[in-house]
Motif scaffolding. Structure first.
Motif, PDB file in Angstrom:
ATOM      1  N   ARG A   6      -2.503  -6.273  -5.722  1.00 18.13           N
ATOM      2  CA  ARG A   6      -3.699  -5.603  -5.196  1.00 18.13           C
ATOM      3  C   ARG A   6      -4.604  -5.145  -6.341  1.00 18.13           C
ATOM      4  NH1 ARG A   6      -6.268  -6.050  -1.496  1.00 18.13           N
ATOM      5  NH2 ARG A   6      -6.770  -3.895  -1.063  1.00 18.13           N
ATOM      6  N   SER A   7      -4.000  -4.742  -7.469  1.00 24.25           N
ATOM      7  CA  SER A   7      -4.817  -4.292  -8.608  1.00 24.25           C
ATOM      8  C   SER A   7      -5.594  -5.450  -9.224  1.00 24.25           C
ATOM      9  CB  SER A   7      -3.946  -3.604  -9.663  1.00 24.25           C
ATOM     10  OG  SER A   7      -3.182  -4.545 -10.386  1.00 24.25           O
ATOM     11  N   THR A   8      -5.211  -6.679  -8.909  1.00 27.74           N
ATOM     12  CA  THR A   8      -5.972  -7.849  -9.356  1.00 27.74           C
ATOM     13  C   THR A   8      -6.943  -8.300  -8.269  1.00 27.74           C
ATOM     14  OG1 THR A   8      -4.378  -9.499  -8.563  1.00 27.74           O
ATOM     15  CG2 THR A   8      -4.054  -8.638 -10.796  1.00 27.74           C
ATOM     16  N   ASP A   9      -7.089  -7.477  -7.249  1.00 27.10           N
ATOM     17  CA  ASP A   9      -7.988  -7.723  -6.108  1.00 27.10           C
ATOM     18  C   ASP A   9      -7.512  -8.847  -5.190  1.00 27.10           C
ATOM     19  OD1 ASP A   9      -9.670  -5.635  -6.754  1.00 27.10           O
ATOM     20  OD2 ASP A   9     -11.027  -6.884  -7.916  1.00 27.10           O
ATOM     21  N   MET A  10      -6.210  -9.102  -5.143  1.00 30.61           N
ATOM     22  CA  MET A  10      -5.724 -10.055  -4.153  1.00 30.61           C
ATOM     23  C   MET A  10      -5.908  -9.412  -2.778  1.00 30.61           C
ATOM     24  SD  MET A  10      -2.055 -11.982  -3.610  1.00 30.61           S
ATOM     25  CE  MET A  10      -2.379 -13.470  -4.549  1.00 30.61           C
ATOM     26  N   TYR A  48      14.238   2.782   2.220  1.00 36.39           N
ATOM     27  CA  TYR A  48      13.844   1.682   1.353  1.00 36.39           C
ATOM     28  C   TYR A  48      14.939   1.427   0.319  1.00 36.39           C
ATOM     29  CZ  TYR A  48       9.151   2.702   3.153  1.00 36.39           C
ATOM     30  OH  TYR A  48       8.060   2.919   3.955  1.00 36.39           O
ATOM     31  N   SER A  49      15.144   0.158   0.013  1.00 38.56           N
ATOM     32  CA  SER A  49      16.095  -0.221  -1.025  1.00 38.56           C
ATOM     33  C   SER A  49      15.368  -0.300  -2.368  1.00 38.56           C
ATOM     34  CB  SER A  49      16.717  -1.579  -0.694  1.00 38.56           C
ATOM     35  OG  SER A  49      15.731  -2.602  -0.810  1.00 38.56           O
ATOM     36  N   GLU A  50      16.145  -0.473  -3.433  1.00 40.52           N
ATOM     37  CA  GLU A  50      15.546  -0.666  -4.757  1.00 40.52           C
ATOM     38  C   GLU A  50      14.700  -1.944  -4.754  1.00 40.52           C
ATOM     39  OE1 GLU A  50      14.517   0.569  -8.397  1.00 40.52           O
ATOM     40  OE2 GLU A  50      16.044   1.668  -7.278  1.00 40.52           O
ATOM     41  N   ASP A  51      15.164  -2.976  -4.041  1.00 42.51           N
ATOM     42  CA  ASP A  51      14.372  -4.211  -3.918  1.00 42.51           C
ATOM     43  C   ASP A  51      13.045  -3.950  -3.210  1.00 42.51           C
ATOM     44  OD1 ASP A  51      16.233  -5.799  -5.234  1.00 42.51           O
ATOM     45  OD2 ASP A  51      17.183  -6.500  -3.372  1.00 42.51           O
ATOM     46  N   ASP A  52      13.074  -3.108  -2.184  1.00 40.65           N
ATOM     47  CA  ASP A  52      11.828  -2.755  -1.486  1.00 40.65           C
ATOM     48  C   ASP A  52      10.855  -2.069  -2.444  1.00 40.65           C
ATOM     49  OD1 ASP A  52      12.700  -3.712   1.005  1.00 40.65           O
ATOM     50  OD2 ASP A  52      13.514  -1.752   1.600  1.00 40.65           O
ATOM     51  N   VAL A  53      11.379  -1.162  -3.255  1.00 41.63           N
ATOM     52  CA  VAL A  53      10.531  -0.448  -4.218  1.00 41.63           C
ATOM     53  C   VAL A  53       9.921  -1.444  -5.207  1.00 41.63           C
ATOM     54  CG1 VAL A  53      10.524   1.246  -6.104  1.00 41.63           C
ATOM     55  CG2 VAL A  53      11.749   1.747  -3.974  1.00 41.63           C
ATOM     56  N   ASN A  54      10.735  -2.352  -5.716  1.00 42.59           N
ATOM     57  CA  ASN A  54      10.221  -3.360  -6.648  1.00 42.59           C
ATOM     58  C   ASN A  54       9.190  -4.258  -5.972  1.00 42.59           C
ATOM     59  OD1 ASN A  54      11.696  -2.454  -8.841  1.00 42.59           O
ATOM     60  ND2 ASN A  54      13.462  -3.715  -8.317  1.00 42.59           N
ATOM     61  N   TRP A  55       9.430  -4.615  -4.722  1.00 43.95           N
ATOM     62  CA  TRP A  55       8.475  -5.436  -3.979  1.00 43.95           C
ATOM     63  C   TRP A  55       7.150  -4.687  -3.807  1.00 43.95           C
ATOM     64  CZ3 TRP A  55       7.164 -10.085  -3.196  1.00 43.95           C
ATOM     65  CH2 TRP A  55       6.298 -10.438  -2.173  1.00 43.95           C
ATOM     66  N   LEU A  56       7.219  -3.403  -3.513  1.00 38.68           N
ATOM     67  CA  LEU A  56       6.000  -2.598  -3.385  1.00 38.68           C
ATOM     68  C   LEU A  56       5.240  -2.541  -4.700  1.00 38.68           C
ATOM     69  CD1 LEU A  56       7.420   0.243  -1.134  1.00 38.68           C
ATOM     70  CD2 LEU A  56       5.485  -1.252  -0.547  1.00 38.68           C
ATOM     71  N   LEU A  57       5.957  -2.446  -5.811  1.00 38.09           N
ATOM     72  CA  LEU A  57       5.302  -2.451  -7.120  1.00 38.09           C
ATOM     73  C   LEU A  57       4.619  -3.794  -7.370  1.00 38.09           C
ATOM     74  CD1 LEU A  57       8.013  -0.553  -9.193  1.00 38.09           C
ATOM     75  CD2 LEU A  57       5.747   0.301  -8.531  1.00 38.09           C
ATOM     76  N   PHE A  58       5.262  -4.885  -6.928  1.00 36.50           N
ATOM     77  CA  PHE A  58       4.650  -6.204  -7.060  1.00 36.50           C
ATOM     78  C   PHE A  58       3.381  -6.287  -6.202  1.00 36.50           C
ATOM     79  CE2 PHE A  58       4.036 -10.484  -5.326  1.00 36.50           C
ATOM     80  CZ  PHE A  58       3.787 -11.175  -6.496  1.00 36.50           C
ATOM     81  N   ILE A  59       3.474  -5.830  -4.975  1.00 33.66           N
ATOM     82  CA  ILE A  59       2.309  -5.842  -4.080  1.00 33.66           C
ATOM     83  C   ILE A  59       1.170  -5.048  -4.712  1.00 33.66           C
ATOM     84  CG2 ILE A  59       1.403  -4.949  -1.884  1.00 33.66           C
ATOM     85  CD1 ILE A  59       4.123  -5.667  -0.647  1.00 33.66           C
ATOM     86  N   GLU A  60       1.494  -3.889  -5.241  1.00 32.02           N
ATOM     87  CA  GLU A  60       0.454  -3.049  -5.843  1.00 32.02           C
ATOM     88  C   GLU A  60      -0.140  -3.729  -7.078  1.00 32.02           C
ATOM     89  OE1 GLU A  60      -2.113   0.041  -5.477  1.00 32.02           O
ATOM     90  OE2 GLU A  60      -0.730  -0.842  -4.073  1.00 32.02           O
ATOM     91  N   HIS A  61       0.703  -4.415  -7.820  1.00 31.88           N
ATOM     92  CA  HIS A  61       0.201  -5.172  -8.973  1.00 31.88           C
ATOM     93  C   HIS A  61      -0.800  -6.234  -8.500  1.00 31.88           C
ATOM     94  CE1 HIS A  61      -0.007  -7.756 -12.459  1.00 31.88           C
ATOM     95  NE2 HIS A  61       0.430  -8.745 -11.719  1.00 31.88           N
TER      96      HIS A  61
END
Length: 145
Positions: free
Chosen positions: A60-64, A45-58
């Motif tokens: 998901r935490s809003t129930d998207m 995984y790249s740093e961009d992948d990690v940031n993208w995963l953090l965005f996805i998790e964010h």
């Protein structure tokens, strides 16, 4: 001087994001993330992948939903021609979050009311009969005035 991009194996990504390996594999299976692979087929995984995963998790935490996220990812990969549709997804989701927030606020108000009610009952339980009588007399006196 060459700027080398950092890459991470799955274990490091779990530590950086707090996501489990199972979740990372699930997101990959759903097409939300596509990590590169080494010649021996190890995910990197790249740093961009990690940031993208953090965005996805964010999100998901809003129930998207996963379905909305998959649609969002698909449109994002197509580029700027689909920004209006991406905006529509986000605006619709914001409305859902706002409605949920309103329900939570109403539930919080009800909980606060119940806590106040029980706190009052516990406080009043310690009053003796004489103190109740004095309060009752004072209220009667106020009513007459």
């Amino acid at each position: 001087m060459e700027n080398k991009k950092q890459i991470f194996k799955i274990k490091a990504v779990t530590e950086k994001t707090g996501l489990t390996e199972y979740t990372l594999r699930y997101y990959e299976k759903e097409g939300l993330i596509v990590p590169n692979r080494t010649p021996s087929n190890i995910r990197i995984y790249s740093e961009d992948d990690v940031n993208w995963l953090l965005f996805i998790e964010h999100m998901r935490s809003t129930d998207m939903s996963i379905e909305d996220l998959k649609h969002f990812v698909k449109l994002r990969r197509y580029g700027s021609d689909y920004e209006e549709e991406i905006l529509h997804i986000l605006v619709r989701h914001r409305k859902q979050v706002a409605e949920k927030l309103q329900r939570y606020q109403e539930n919080l108000n009800l909980l606060n009311h119940k806590i106040d009610m029980y706190t009052g009952q516990l406080r009043d339980r310690d009053q003796n009969l004489y103190e109740h009588f004095i309060e009752w007399m004072a209220a009667k006196k106020d009513e007459k005035q």
